[in-house]
Write a protein that holds these residues in place. Structure first.
Motif, mmCIF file in Angstrom:
data_model
loop_
_atom_site.group_PDB
_atom_site.id
_atom_site.type_symbol
_atom_site.label_atom_id
_atom_site.label_comp_id
_atom_site.label_asym_id
_atom_site.label_seq_id
_atom_site.Cartn_x
_atom_site.Cartn_y
_atom_site.Cartn_z
ATOM 1 N N THR A 197 0.827 -1.207 0.000
ATOM 2 C CA THR A 197 0.000 0.000 0.000
ATOM 3 C C THR A 197 0.856 1.249 0.000
ATOM 4 O O THR A 197 0.576 2.209 -0.736
ATOM 5 N N ALA A 198 1.925 1.265 0.794
ATOM 6 C CA ALA A 198 2.810 2.432 0.827
ATOM 7 C C ALA A 198 3.493 2.650 -0.513
ATOM 8 O O ALA A 198 3.614 3.791 -0.984
ATOM 9 N N VAL A 199 3.937 1.580 -1.153
ATOM 10 C CA VAL A 199 4.563 1.710 -2.476
ATOM 11 C C VAL A 199 3.566 2.251 -3.492
ATOM 12 O O VAL A 199 3.895 3.104 -4.330
ATOM 13 N N GLY A 200 2.320 1.784 -3.422
ATOM 14 C CA GLY A 200 1.301 2.292 -4.328
ATOM 15 C C GLY A 200 1.042 3.776 -4.146
ATOM 16 O O GLY A 200 0.896 4.523 -5.127
ATOM 17 N N VAL A 201 1.002 4.237 -2.904
ATOM 18 C CA VAL A 201 0.795 5.668 -2.645
ATOM 19 C C VAL A 201 1.974 6.480 -3.172
ATOM 20 O O VAL A 201 1.797 7.557 -3.771
ATOM 21 N N GLN A 202 3.186 5.997 -2.986
ATOM 22 C CA GLN A 202 4.370 6.730 -3.438
ATOM 23 C C GLN A 202 4.473 6.788 -4.959
ATOM 24 O O GLN A 202 5.137 7.674 -5.500
ATOM 25 N N ARG A 203 3.825 5.854 -5.664
ATOM 26 C CA ARG A 203 3.896 5.832 -7.124
ATOM 27 C C ARG A 203 2.736 6.554 -7.799
ATOM 28 O O ARG A 203 2.633 6.514 -9.027
ATOM 29 N N VAL A 204 1.896 7.200 -7.031
ATOM 30 C CA VAL A 204 0.841 8.021 -7.628
ATOM 31 C C VAL A 204 1.505 9.203 -8.347
ATOM 32 O O VAL A 204 2.374 9.866 -7.775
ATOM 33 N N PRO A 205 1.156 9.483 -9.602
ATOM 34 C CA PRO A 205 1.789 10.593 -10.330
ATOM 35 C C PRO A 205 1.670 11.915 -9.579
ATOM 36 O O PRO A 205 0.622 12.239 -9.018
ATOM 37 N N GLN A 206 2.748 12.671 -9.613
ATOM 38 C CA GLN A 206 2.775 13.943 -8.898
ATOM 39 C C GLN A 206 1.787 14.942 -9.487
ATOM 40 O O GLN A 206 1.310 15.843 -8.784
ATOM 41 N N ASP A 207 1.457 14.774 -10.771
ATOM 42 C CA ASP A 207 0.484 15.682 -11.388
ATOM 43 C C ASP A 207 -0.873 15.588 -10.694
ATOM 44 O O ASP A 207 -1.570 16.600 -10.551
ATOM 45 N N TYR A 208 -1.246 14.393 -10.254
ATOM 46 C CA TYR A 208 -2.513 14.239 -9.543
ATOM 47 C C TYR A 208 -2.501 15.053 -8.251
ATOM 48 O O TYR A 208 -3.486 15.724 -7.920
ATOM 49 N N MET A 209 -1.399 14.978 -7.543
ATOM 50 C CA MET A 209 -1.310 15.707 -6.278
ATOM 51 C C MET A 209 -1.258 17.220 -6.515
ATOM 52 O O MET A 209 -1.782 17.998 -5.708
ATOM 53 N N ASN A 210 -0.631 17.643 -7.609
ATOM 54 C CA ASN A 210 -0.606 19.074 -7.919
ATOM 55 C C ASN A 210 -2.002 19.596 -8.223
ATOM 56 O O ASN A 210 -2.372 20.703 -7.800
ATOM 57 N N VAL A 211 -2.782 18.807 -8.949
ATOM 58 C CA VAL A 211 -4.169 19.213 -9.232
ATOM 59 C C VAL A 211 -4.969 19.295 -7.938
ATOM 60 O O VAL A 211 -5.766 20.227 -7.738
ATOM 61 N N ALA A 212 -4.769 18.332 -7.048
ATOM 62 C CA ALA A 212 -5.481 18.361 -5.767
ATOM 63 C C ALA A 212 -5.086 19.593 -4.954
ATOM 64 O O ALA A 212 -5.931 20.203 -4.279
ATOM 65 N N ARG A 213 -3.818 19.984 -5.041
ATOM 66 C CA ARG A 213 -3.370 21.168 -4.304
ATOM 67 C C ARG A 213 -3.972 22.432 -4.899
ATOM 68 O O ARG A 213 -4.371 23.357 -4.164
ATOM 69 N N VAL A 214 -4.069 22.493 -6.228
ATOM 70 C CA VAL A 214 -4.664 23.672 -6.875
ATOM 71 C C VAL A 214 -6.139 23.788 -6.531
ATOM 72 O O VAL A 214 -6.650 24.886 -6.283
ATOM 73 N N LEU A 215 -6.836 22.634 -6.492
ATOM 74 C CA LEU A 215 -8.264 22.641 -6.176
ATOM 75 C C LEU A 215 -8.534 22.749 -4.680
ATOM 76 O O LEU A 215 -9.702 22.810 -4.280
ATOM 77 N N ALA A 216 -7.466 22.767 -3.878
ATOM 78 C CA ALA A 216 -7.594 22.885 -2.418
ATOM 79 C C ALA A 216 -8.483 21.777 -1.847
ATOM 80 O O ALA A 216 -9.358 22.020 -1.010
ATOM 81 N N LEU A 217 -8.247 20.538 -2.294
ATOM 82 C CA LEU A 217 -9.020 19.410 -1.790
ATOM 83 C C LEU A 217 -8.594 19.058 -0.378
ATOM 84 O O LEU A 217 -7.421 19.195 -0.011
ATOM 85 N N SER A 218 -9.542 18.601 0.400
ATOM 86 C CA SER A 218 -9.232 18.156 1.756
ATOM 87 C C SER A 218 -8.476 16.831 1.702
ATOM 88 O O SER A 218 -8.460 16.132 0.682
ATOM 89 N N GLU A 219 -7.859 16.468 2.811
ATOM 90 C CA GLU A 219 -7.098 15.220 2.851
ATOM 91 C C GLU A 219 -8.005 14.013 2.636
ATOM 92 O O GLU A 219 -7.603 13.017 2.010
ATOM 93 N N TRP A 220 -9.224 14.096 3.142
ATOM 94 C CA TRP A 220 -10.175 12.997 2.942
ATOM 95 C C TRP A 220 -10.522 12.847 1.457
ATOM 96 O O TRP A 220 -10.598 11.731 0.941
ATOM 97 N N LYS A 221 -10.723 13.973 0.755
ATOM 98 C CA LYS A 221 -11.006 13.918 -0.672
ATOM 99 C C LYS A 221 -9.805 13.373 -1.441
ATOM 100 O O LYS A 221 -9.969 12.619 -2.405
ATOM 101 N N ILE A 222 -8.605 13.742 -1.036
ATOM 102 C CA ILE A 222 -7.402 13.239 -1.712
ATOM 103 C C ILE A 222 -7.301 11.726 -1.569
ATOM 104 O O ILE A 222 -6.999 11.012 -2.525
ATOM 105 N N VAL A 223 -7.582 11.245 -0.354
ATOM 106 C CA VAL A 223 -7.475 9.801 -0.122
ATOM 107 C C VAL A 223 -8.546 9.042 -0.886
ATOM 108 O O VAL A 223 -8.266 8.026 -1.539
ATOM 109 N N THR A 224 -9.786 9.512 -0.828
ATOM 110 C CA THR A 224 -10.908 8.756 -1.406
ATOM 111 C C THR A 224 -11.027 8.922 -2.910
ATOM 112 O O THR A 224 -11.415 7.976 -3.609
#
Length: 310
Positions: A197-224
Protein backbone atom coordinates in the motif's frame (compact mmCIF):
# COMPACT_ATOMS: atom_id res chain seq x y z
CA UNK A 1 -46.79 4.11 -93.99
CA UNK A 2 -45.45 3.03 -90.73
CA UNK A 3 -41.89 3.92 -89.88
CA UNK A 4 -39.83 2.17 -87.28
CA UNK A 5 -37.30 4.13 -85.28
CA UNK A 6 -34.35 2.30 -83.80
CA UNK A 7 -32.25 3.82 -81.05
CA UNK A 8 -28.75 2.86 -80.11
CA UNK A 9 -27.97 1.97 -76.47
CA UNK A 10 -26.32 5.33 -76.06
CA UNK A 11 -29.42 7.15 -77.30
CA UNK A 12 -31.63 5.12 -75.00
CA UNK A 13 -29.98 6.63 -71.98
CA UNK A 14 -31.49 10.05 -72.63
CA UNK A 15 -35.08 11.18 -72.49
CA UNK A 16 -36.78 13.51 -74.90
CA UNK A 17 -35.22 16.55 -73.29
CA UNK A 18 -31.78 14.88 -73.48
CA UNK A 19 -31.47 14.72 -69.68
CA UNK A 20 -29.42 11.78 -68.28
CA UNK A 21 -32.21 10.28 -66.19
CA UNK A 22 -31.64 6.61 -66.95
CA UNK A 23 -27.95 6.55 -65.94
CA UNK A 24 -28.86 8.10 -62.60
CA UNK A 25 -31.55 5.48 -62.04
CA UNK A 26 -29.17 2.69 -63.00
CA UNK A 27 -26.45 4.05 -60.72
CA UNK A 28 -28.91 4.42 -57.85
CA UNK A 29 -30.21 0.91 -58.37
CA UNK A 30 -26.68 -0.52 -58.55
CA UNK A 31 -25.63 1.41 -55.48
CA UNK A 32 -28.65 0.22 -53.50
CA UNK A 33 -28.09 -3.34 -54.61
CA UNK A 34 -24.41 -3.21 -53.61
CA UNK A 35 -25.19 -1.69 -50.21
CA UNK A 36 -27.86 -4.29 -49.58
CA UNK A 37 -25.48 -7.09 -50.54
CA UNK A 38 -22.75 -5.65 -48.34
CA UNK A 39 -25.20 -5.36 -45.46
CA UNK A 40 -26.23 -8.96 -45.94
CA UNK A 41 -22.59 -10.02 -45.90
CA UNK A 42 -21.90 -8.09 -42.70
CA UNK A 43 -24.98 -9.27 -40.86
CA UNK A 44 -24.78 -12.88 -42.01
CA UNK A 45 -23.84 -15.05 -39.02
CA UNK A 46 -20.50 -16.75 -39.47
CA UNK A 47 -20.05 -20.05 -37.72
CA UNK A 48 -16.50 -20.36 -36.49
CA UNK A 49 -15.05 -23.86 -36.25
CA UNK A 50 -14.38 -25.13 -32.75
CA UNK A 51 -10.76 -24.53 -31.75
CA UNK A 52 -9.67 -27.96 -30.57
CA UNK A 53 -6.04 -26.91 -30.42
CA UNK A 54 -6.74 -24.15 -27.89
CA UNK A 55 -8.74 -26.60 -25.79
CA UNK A 56 -5.93 -29.13 -25.75
CA UNK A 57 -3.35 -26.46 -24.90
CA UNK A 58 -5.51 -25.42 -21.96
CA UNK A 59 -6.50 -28.85 -20.67
CA UNK A 60 -3.64 -31.15 -21.59
CA UNK A 61 -0.74 -29.51 -19.65
CA UNK A 62 -2.49 -29.65 -16.23
CA UNK A 63 -3.48 -33.27 -16.86
CA UNK A 64 0.10 -34.17 -17.78
CA UNK A 65 1.43 -32.38 -14.70
CA UNK A 66 -0.99 -34.21 -12.43
CA UNK A 67 -0.14 -37.50 -14.12
CA UNK A 68 3.57 -36.84 -13.59
CA UNK A 69 2.97 -36.20 -9.89
CA UNK A 70 0.94 -39.40 -9.49
CA UNK A 71 3.58 -41.37 -11.41
CA UNK A 72 6.46 -40.14 -9.22
CA UNK A 73 4.33 -40.76 -6.14
CA UNK A 74 3.63 -44.36 -7.22
CA UNK A 75 7.33 -45.00 -7.91
CA UNK A 76 8.31 -43.64 -4.49
CA UNK A 77 5.63 -45.79 -2.84
CA UNK A 78 6.94 -48.93 -4.53
CA UNK A 79 10.59 -48.11 -3.80
CA UNK A 80 9.87 -47.57 -0.08
CA UNK A 81 8.11 -50.92 0.25
CA UNK A 82 4.73 -49.17 0.71
CA UNK A 83 5.83 -47.25 3.81
CA UNK A 84 4.44 -44.30 1.87
CA UNK A 85 0.89 -45.13 0.73
CA UNK A 86 0.22 -45.42 -2.97
CA UNK A 87 -2.08 -42.97 -4.78
CA UNK A 88 -4.88 -45.54 -4.94
CA UNK A 89 -4.69 -46.32 -1.20
CA UNK A 90 -4.68 -42.61 -0.37
CA UNK A 91 -7.69 -42.06 -2.63
CA UNK A 92 -9.59 -44.81 -0.83
CA UNK A 93 -8.76 -43.18 2.51
CA UNK A 94 -9.90 -39.79 1.19
CA UNK A 95 -13.23 -41.29 0.18
CA UNK A 96 -13.66 -42.60 3.74
CA UNK A 97 -12.71 -39.25 5.31
CA UNK A 98 -14.96 -37.14 3.11
CA UNK A 99 -17.91 -39.48 3.41
CA UNK A 100 -18.49 -37.87 6.83
CA UNK A 101 -16.23 -34.77 7.17
CA UNK A 102 -18.25 -33.16 9.99
CA UNK A 103 -18.46 -35.87 12.61
CA UNK A 104 -17.67 -35.18 16.27
CA UNK A 105 -16.54 -37.80 18.76
CA UNK A 106 -15.08 -35.43 21.32
CA UNK A 107 -12.94 -32.29 21.41
CA UNK A 108 -9.89 -34.04 19.96
CA UNK A 109 -11.66 -36.31 17.47
CA UNK A 110 -13.45 -34.28 14.83
CA UNK A 111 -13.87 -34.55 11.09
CA UNK A 112 -11.58 -32.89 8.58
CA UNK A 113 -14.31 -30.39 7.71
CA UNK A 114 -14.42 -28.98 11.25
CA UNK A 115 -10.63 -28.71 11.31
CA UNK A 116 -10.52 -26.79 8.04
CA UNK A 117 -13.28 -24.43 9.22
CA UNK A 118 -11.46 -23.80 12.51
CA UNK A 119 -8.27 -22.92 10.64
CA UNK A 120 -10.13 -20.64 8.23
CA UNK A 121 -11.77 -18.88 11.16
CA UNK A 122 -8.39 -18.12 12.73
CA UNK A 123 -7.03 -16.94 9.40
CA UNK A 124 -10.05 -14.69 8.84
CA UNK A 125 -9.71 -13.07 12.28
CA UNK A 126 -5.95 -12.53 12.10
CA UNK A 127 -6.05 -11.45 8.47
CA UNK A 128 -8.98 -9.10 9.03
CA UNK A 129 -7.24 -7.38 11.94
CA UNK A 130 -4.08 -7.05 9.85
CA UNK A 131 -6.07 -5.43 7.02
CA UNK A 132 -7.73 -2.97 9.42
CA UNK A 133 -4.32 -1.89 10.71
CA UNK A 134 -1.99 -2.46 7.77
CA UNK A 135 -3.86 -0.76 4.93
CA UNK A 136 -4.41 2.59 6.72
CA UNK A 137 -0.83 2.43 8.03
CA UNK A 138 0.39 1.92 4.46
CA UNK A 139 -1.53 5.00 3.31
CA UNK A 140 -0.04 7.11 6.11
CA UNK A 141 3.52 5.86 5.55
CA UNK A 142 3.30 6.39 1.80
CA UNK A 143 1.54 9.76 2.02
CA UNK A 144 3.76 11.52 4.54
CA UNK A 145 7.51 11.42 4.11
CA UNK A 146 8.18 11.97 7.82
CA UNK A 147 6.09 8.92 8.75
CA UNK A 148 7.83 6.87 6.09
CA UNK A 149 11.28 7.76 7.42
CA UNK A 150 10.06 6.97 10.92
CA UNK A 151 8.58 3.52 10.28
CA UNK A 152 10.69 2.16 7.41
CA UNK A 153 13.56 1.10 9.72
CA UNK A 154 11.12 -0.66 12.07
CA UNK A 155 9.47 -2.52 9.20
CA UNK A 156 12.84 -3.52 7.76
CA UNK A 157 13.86 -4.84 11.18
CA UNK A 158 10.71 -6.79 12.03
CA UNK A 159 9.58 -8.08 8.63
CA UNK A 160 12.32 -10.75 8.19
CA UNK A 161 11.52 -12.34 11.56
CA UNK A 162 9.95 -15.77 11.19
CA UNK A 163 6.23 -15.67 12.03
CA UNK A 164 6.60 -18.63 14.42
CA UNK A 165 9.09 -16.61 16.44
CA UNK A 166 6.16 -14.41 17.46
CA UNK A 167 4.13 -17.36 18.75
CA UNK A 168 5.78 -17.53 22.23
CA UNK A 169 5.16 -13.79 22.62
CA UNK A 170 1.49 -14.39 21.86
CA UNK A 171 1.28 -17.27 24.33
CA UNK A 172 2.89 -15.14 27.02
CA UNK A 173 0.70 -12.09 26.42
CA UNK A 174 -2.69 -13.69 25.65
CA UNK A 175 -2.39 -16.77 27.90
CA UNK A 176 -4.17 -18.96 25.35
CA UNK A 177 -3.40 -21.01 22.26
CA UNK A 178 -6.22 -19.68 20.07
CA UNK A 179 -5.49 -15.94 20.51
CA UNK A 180 -1.77 -16.69 20.18
CA UNK A 181 -2.39 -18.34 16.79
CA UNK A 182 -4.52 -15.37 15.68
CA UNK A 183 -1.75 -13.01 16.82
CA UNK A 184 0.76 -14.96 14.73
CA UNK A 185 -1.48 -14.66 11.67
CA UNK A 186 -1.86 -10.94 12.33
CA UNK A 187 1.86 -10.24 12.60
CA UNK A 188 2.76 -12.20 9.46
CA UNK A 189 -0.07 -10.73 7.36
CA UNK A 190 0.43 -7.08 8.16
CA UNK A 191 3.79 -6.52 6.45
CA UNK A 192 2.79 -7.26 2.81
CA UNK A 193 -0.25 -4.99 3.12
CA UNK A 194 1.72 -2.11 4.66
CA UNK A 195 4.56 -2.31 2.14
CA UNK A 196 2.46 -2.72 -1.00
CA UNK A 197 0.00 0.00 0.00
CA UNK A 198 2.81 2.43 0.83
CA UNK A 199 4.56 1.71 -2.48
CA UNK A 200 1.30 2.29 -4.33
CA UNK A 201 0.80 5.67 -2.64
CA UNK A 202 4.37 6.73 -3.44
CA UNK A 203 3.90 5.83 -7.12
CA UNK A 204 0.84 8.02 -7.63
CA UNK A 205 1.79 10.59 -10.33
CA UNK A 206 2.78 13.94 -8.90
CA UNK A 207 0.48 15.68 -11.39
CA UNK A 208 -2.51 14.24 -9.54
CA UNK A 209 -1.31 15.71 -6.28
CA UNK A 210 -0.61 19.07 -7.92
CA UNK A 211 -4.17 19.21 -9.23
CA UNK A 212 -5.48 18.36 -5.77
CA UNK A 213 -3.37 21.17 -4.30
CA UNK A 214 -4.66 23.67 -6.87
CA UNK A 215 -8.26 22.64 -6.18
CA UNK A 216 -7.59 22.88 -2.42
CA UNK A 217 -9.02 19.41 -1.79
CA UNK A 218 -9.23 18.16 1.76
CA UNK A 219 -7.10 15.22 2.85
CA UNK A 220 -10.18 13.00 2.94
CA UNK A 221 -11.01 13.92 -0.67
CA UNK A 222 -7.40 13.24 -1.71
CA UNK A 223 -7.47 9.80 -0.12
CA UNK A 224 -10.91 8.76 -1.41
CA UNK A 225 -10.90 10.37 -4.87
CA UNK A 226 -7.23 10.20 -5.91
CA UNK A 227 -5.14 7.85 -3.80
CA UNK A 228 -7.56 4.97 -3.24
CA UNK A 229 -8.41 4.30 -6.93
CA UNK A 230 -4.73 4.56 -7.91
CA UNK A 231 -3.45 2.42 -5.03
CA UNK A 232 -6.12 -0.31 -5.29
CA UNK A 233 -4.09 -2.68 -7.53
CA UNK A 234 -1.08 -2.47 -5.18
CA UNK A 235 -3.30 -2.95 -2.16
CA UNK A 236 -4.94 -6.05 -3.61
CA UNK A 237 -1.51 -7.48 -4.42
CA UNK A 238 -0.56 -7.04 -0.78
CA UNK A 239 -3.79 -8.74 0.26
CA UNK A 240 -3.04 -11.73 -1.97
CA UNK A 241 0.46 -12.11 -0.57
CA UNK A 242 -0.80 -11.72 2.98
CA UNK A 243 -3.54 -14.35 2.76
CA UNK A 244 -1.12 -16.84 1.21
CA UNK A 245 1.35 -16.29 4.04
CA UNK A 246 -1.41 -16.52 6.62
CA UNK A 247 -2.61 -19.89 5.33
CA UNK A 248 0.96 -21.21 5.38
CA UNK A 249 1.62 -20.03 8.91
CA UNK A 250 -1.61 -21.23 10.50
CA UNK A 251 -0.72 -24.88 9.79
CA UNK A 252 2.61 -24.57 11.59
CA UNK A 253 1.13 -22.53 14.43
CA UNK A 254 -1.62 -25.09 15.06
CA UNK A 255 0.95 -27.89 15.19
CA UNK A 256 2.54 -26.10 18.15
CA UNK A 257 -0.56 -24.81 19.91
CA UNK A 258 -2.91 -27.80 19.52
CA UNK A 259 -6.68 -27.65 19.58
CA UNK A 260 -8.92 -27.97 16.56
CA UNK A 261 -7.43 -27.08 13.18
CA UNK A 262 -5.93 -28.62 10.08
CA UNK A 263 -2.40 -28.16 11.41
CA UNK A 264 -3.19 -29.89 14.69
CA UNK A 265 -4.98 -32.63 12.74
CA UNK A 266 -1.82 -33.30 10.71
CA UNK A 267 0.29 -33.47 13.87
CA UNK A 268 -2.22 -35.72 15.61
CA UNK A 269 -2.29 -38.10 12.64
CA UNK A 270 1.50 -38.21 12.70
CA UNK A 271 1.44 -39.20 16.35
CA UNK A 272 -0.95 -41.99 15.35
CA UNK A 273 1.36 -42.94 12.43
CA UNK A 274 -1.53 -42.53 10.00
CA UNK A 275 0.40 -41.43 6.90
CA UNK A 276 -2.61 -41.72 4.61
CA UNK A 277 -4.46 -39.01 6.51
CA UNK A 278 -1.37 -36.79 6.45
CA UNK A 279 -1.17 -37.00 2.66
CA UNK A 280 -4.90 -36.29 2.40
CA UNK A 281 -4.42 -33.26 4.66
CA UNK A 282 -1.59 -32.01 2.41
CA UNK A 283 -3.94 -32.05 -0.57
CA UNK A 284 -6.70 -30.38 1.46
CA UNK A 285 -4.33 -27.59 2.52
CA UNK A 286 -3.24 -27.10 -1.08
CA UNK A 287 -6.78 -27.03 -2.45
CA UNK A 288 -7.97 -24.52 0.16
CA UNK A 289 -4.95 -22.30 -0.50
CA UNK A 290 -5.60 -22.52 -4.24
CA UNK A 291 -9.24 -21.56 -3.72
CA UNK A 292 -8.26 -18.53 -1.64
CA UNK A 293 -5.73 -17.45 -4.25
CA UNK A 294 -8.25 -17.87 -7.08
CA UNK A 295 -10.90 -15.87 -5.22
CA UNK A 296 -8.50 -12.99 -4.63
CA UNK A 297 -7.36 -13.03 -8.27
CA UNK A 298 -11.00 -12.69 -9.34
CA UNK A 299 -11.46 -9.86 -6.84
CA UNK A 300 -8.37 -8.07 -8.12
CA UNK A 301 -9.51 -8.52 -11.73
CA UNK A 302 -12.91 -7.03 -10.93
CA UNK A 303 -11.42 -3.88 -9.42
CA UNK A 304 -8.47 -3.26 -11.74
CA UNK A 305 -8.23 -2.39 -15.42
CA UNK A 306 -5.20 -4.53 -16.14
CA UNK A 307 -5.30 -8.31 -16.34
CA UNK A 308 -4.15 -9.90 -13.11
CA UNK A 309 -1.90 -12.88 -13.65
CA UNK A 310 -1.34 -15.60 -11.10
Amino acid sequence: MVSAVFHSPRDASFDGAENPVAPKMLATTAKGTGASALKDIKTAPTKMPFDWRALWLKVLPPILGLGLLIGIWAIVSISTASSIPSPYETFQQAVVLFSDPFYRNGPNDQGVGWNVLASLQRVALGFGLAALVGIPAGFVIGRFEFMGRMFNPLISLLRPVSPLAWLPIGLMVFKGANPAAIWTIFICSIWPMIINTAVGVQRVPQDYMNVARVLALSEWKIVTKILFPAVLPYMLTGVRLAVGTAWLVIVAAEMLTGGVGIGFWVWDEWNNLNVKNIIVAIFVIGIVGLALEYALIKLATAFTFEEVKS
